[in-house]
Design a protein around this motif. Structure first.
Motif, PDB file in Angstrom:
ATOM      1  N   THR A  24      -6.814  11.848   3.271  1.00 37.33           N
ATOM      2  CA  THR A  24      -5.985  10.655   3.406  1.00 37.33           C
ATOM      3  C   THR A  24      -6.354   9.749   2.247  1.00 37.33           C
ATOM      4  O   THR A  24      -7.532   9.472   2.022  1.00 37.33           O
ATOM      5  N   ARG A  25      -5.346   9.315   1.506  1.00 33.61           N
ATOM      6  CA  ARG A  25      -5.574   8.440   0.350  1.00 33.61           C
ATOM      7  C   ARG A  25      -4.700   7.212   0.533  1.00 33.61           C
ATOM      8  O   ARG A  25      -3.497   7.328   0.754  1.00 33.61           O
ATOM      9  N   ILE A  26      -5.315   6.040   0.444  1.00 41.81           N
ATOM     10  CA  ILE A  26      -4.581   4.783   0.548  1.00 41.81           C
ATOM     11  C   ILE A  26      -4.828   4.008  -0.736  1.00 41.81           C
ATOM     12  O   ILE A  26      -5.975   3.706  -1.078  1.00 41.81           O
ATOM     13  N   LYS A  27      -3.723   3.706  -1.441  1.00 41.45           N
ATOM     14  CA  LYS A  27      -3.803   3.021  -2.731  1.00 41.45           C
ATOM     15  C   LYS A  27      -3.060   1.696  -2.655  1.00 41.45           C
ATOM     16  O   LYS A  27      -2.053   1.582  -1.965  1.00 41.45           O
ATOM     17  N   VAL A  70       3.954  -1.043   3.577  1.00 40.04           N
ATOM     18  CA  VAL A  70       3.372   0.284   3.400  1.00 40.04           C
ATOM     19  C   VAL A  70       4.448   1.316   3.089  1.00 40.04           C
ATOM     20  O   VAL A  70       5.500   1.330   3.725  1.00 40.04           O
ATOM     21  N   ILE A  71       4.138   2.178   2.136  1.00 38.68           N
ATOM     22  CA  ILE A  71       4.932   3.378   1.900  1.00 38.68           C
ATOM     23  C   ILE A  71       4.097   4.549   2.386  1.00 38.68           C
ATOM     24  O   ILE A  71       2.942   4.699   1.979  1.00 38.68           O
ATOM     25  N   VAL A  72       4.647   5.351   3.283  1.00 41.07           N
ATOM     26  CA  VAL A  72       3.946   6.525   3.801  1.00 41.07           C
ATOM     27  C   VAL A  72       4.555   7.754   3.127  1.00 41.07           C
ATOM     28  O   VAL A  72       5.769   7.968   3.182  1.00 41.07           O
ATOM     29  N   HIS A  73       3.690   8.549   2.505  1.00 46.56           N
ATOM     30  CA  HIS A  73       4.125   9.748   1.789  1.00 46.56           C
ATOM     31  C   HIS A  73       3.386  10.953   2.361  1.00 46.56           C
ATOM     32  O   HIS A  73       2.212  11.162   2.068  1.00 46.56           O
ATOM     33  N   LEU A 107       0.808  -1.212   0.000  1.00 47.11           N
ATOM     34  CA  LEU A 107       0.000   0.000   0.000  1.00 47.11           C
ATOM     35  C   LEU A 107       0.843   1.264   0.000  1.00 47.11           C
ATOM     36  O   LEU A 107       1.937   1.294   0.567  1.00 47.11           O
ATOM     37  N   LEU A 108       0.281   2.301  -0.599  1.00 40.57           N
ATOM     38  CA  LEU A 108       0.810   3.655  -0.528  1.00 40.57           C
ATOM     39  C   LEU A 108      -0.181   4.481   0.272  1.00 40.57           C
ATOM     40  O   LEU A 108      -1.370   4.509  -0.042  1.00 40.57           O
ATOM     41  N   ILE A 109       0.295   5.146   1.322  1.00 35.39           N
ATOM     42  CA  ILE A 109      -0.542   6.032   2.121  1.00 35.39           C
ATOM     43  C   ILE A 109      -0.071   7.456   1.877  1.00 35.39           C
ATOM     44  O   ILE A 109       1.071   7.796   2.200  1.00 35.39           O
ATOM     45  N   GLU A 110      -0.936   8.274   1.273  1.00 40.55           N
ATOM     46  CA  GLU A 110      -0.635   9.683   1.032  1.00 40.55           C
ATOM     47  C   GLU A 110      -1.406  10.506   2.051  1.00 40.55           C
ATOM     48  O   GLU A 110      -2.623  10.357   2.193  1.00 40.55           O
ATOM     49  N   LEU A 111      -0.680  11.383   2.740  1.00 42.53           N
ATOM     50  CA  LEU A 111      -1.269  12.141   3.834  1.00 42.53           C
ATOM     51  C   LEU A 111      -1.213  13.644   3.576  1.00 42.53           C
ATOM     52  O   LEU A 111      -0.143  14.181   3.267  1.00 42.53           O
ATOM     53  N   GLU A 117     -10.221   6.935  -0.229  1.00 44.30           N
ATOM     54  CA  GLU A 117      -9.967   8.340   0.100  1.00 44.30           C
ATOM     55  C   GLU A 117     -10.983   8.794   1.129  1.00 44.30           C
ATOM     56  O   GLU A 117     -12.161   8.449   1.018  1.00 44.30           O
ATOM     57  N   PHE A 118     -10.513   9.545   2.097  1.00 38.91           N
ATOM     58  CA  PHE A 118     -11.441  10.087   3.080  1.00 38.91           C
ATOM     59  C   PHE A 118     -10.831  11.308   3.738  1.00 38.91           C
ATOM     60  O   PHE A 118      -9.614  11.486   3.746  1.00 38.91           O
TER      61      PHE A 118
END
Length: 166
Positions: free
Chosen positions: A22-25, A106-109, A13-17, A34-35
């Motif tokens: 918040t978007r998790i792909k 997970v990659i957190v961005h 997963l990629l978590i974009e903050l 997305e939420f």
């Protein structure tokens, strides 16, 4: 060994903050959640309960309802560690609906408040958030947005490792 088995059914997963979203792909497919990073809290005797998360929470009001965005603070990106962790747990569970507790890589961005890079403390906060949300492995990423359709977790992990050593 149990984490290895979980890895067989978990997606990378990629978590974009950001403060607003918040978007998790999922890497390799088009799964995405997305939420709004908003939590509606209700104070009850002896405890505080999460009543709703995201868009549903943003629309709630009332004297007993308190809305909190754990990514909204003037000095730091993470304002509430515990609530930010709950948001990430929620998002990961939305992508892994098999009923089996996922342990994704997970990659957190973090997309905001990154001028000058992240401090060791900020890096650790993001890493601990993802681990607490159920990740078995975490990469903290700074750079251009990642296209999860064409890029792969292992390639990004390798590039981040080289960038930190170099």
């Amino acid at each position: 060994m149990f984490n290895w088995l979980k890895g067989l059914v978990s997606k990378d997963l990629l978590i974009e903050l950001t403060e607003a979203k918040t978007r998790i792909k999922s890497f390799g497919d088009k799964s995405c959640v997305e939420f709004e990073p908003v939590i509606a809290l209700v104070d009850e005797p002896n405890q505080t309960r999460i009543k709703a998360i995201g868009h549903e929470a943003a629309g709630m009001s009332g004297k007993d309802v308190r809305l909190v965005n754990p990514f909204s603070h003037p000095r730091m990106f993470v304002a509430s560690f515990e609530l930010a962790e709950k948001l990430l747990q929620y998002g990961i569970s939305q992508l892994h609906t098999s009923g089996f507790r996922a342990a994704p890589r997970v990659i957190v961005h973090q997309l905001e408040k990154t001028e000058g890079g992240l401090t060791d403390i900020e890096d650790r906060v993001l890493r601990e958030l993802a681990l607490g949300a159920g990740a078995r492995e975490v990469v903290i990423y700074l750079g251009p947005r990642i296209n999860t359709q064409f890029e792969h977790y292992d390639d990004i992990k390798r590039a981040q490792f080289k960038a930190r050593k170099g």
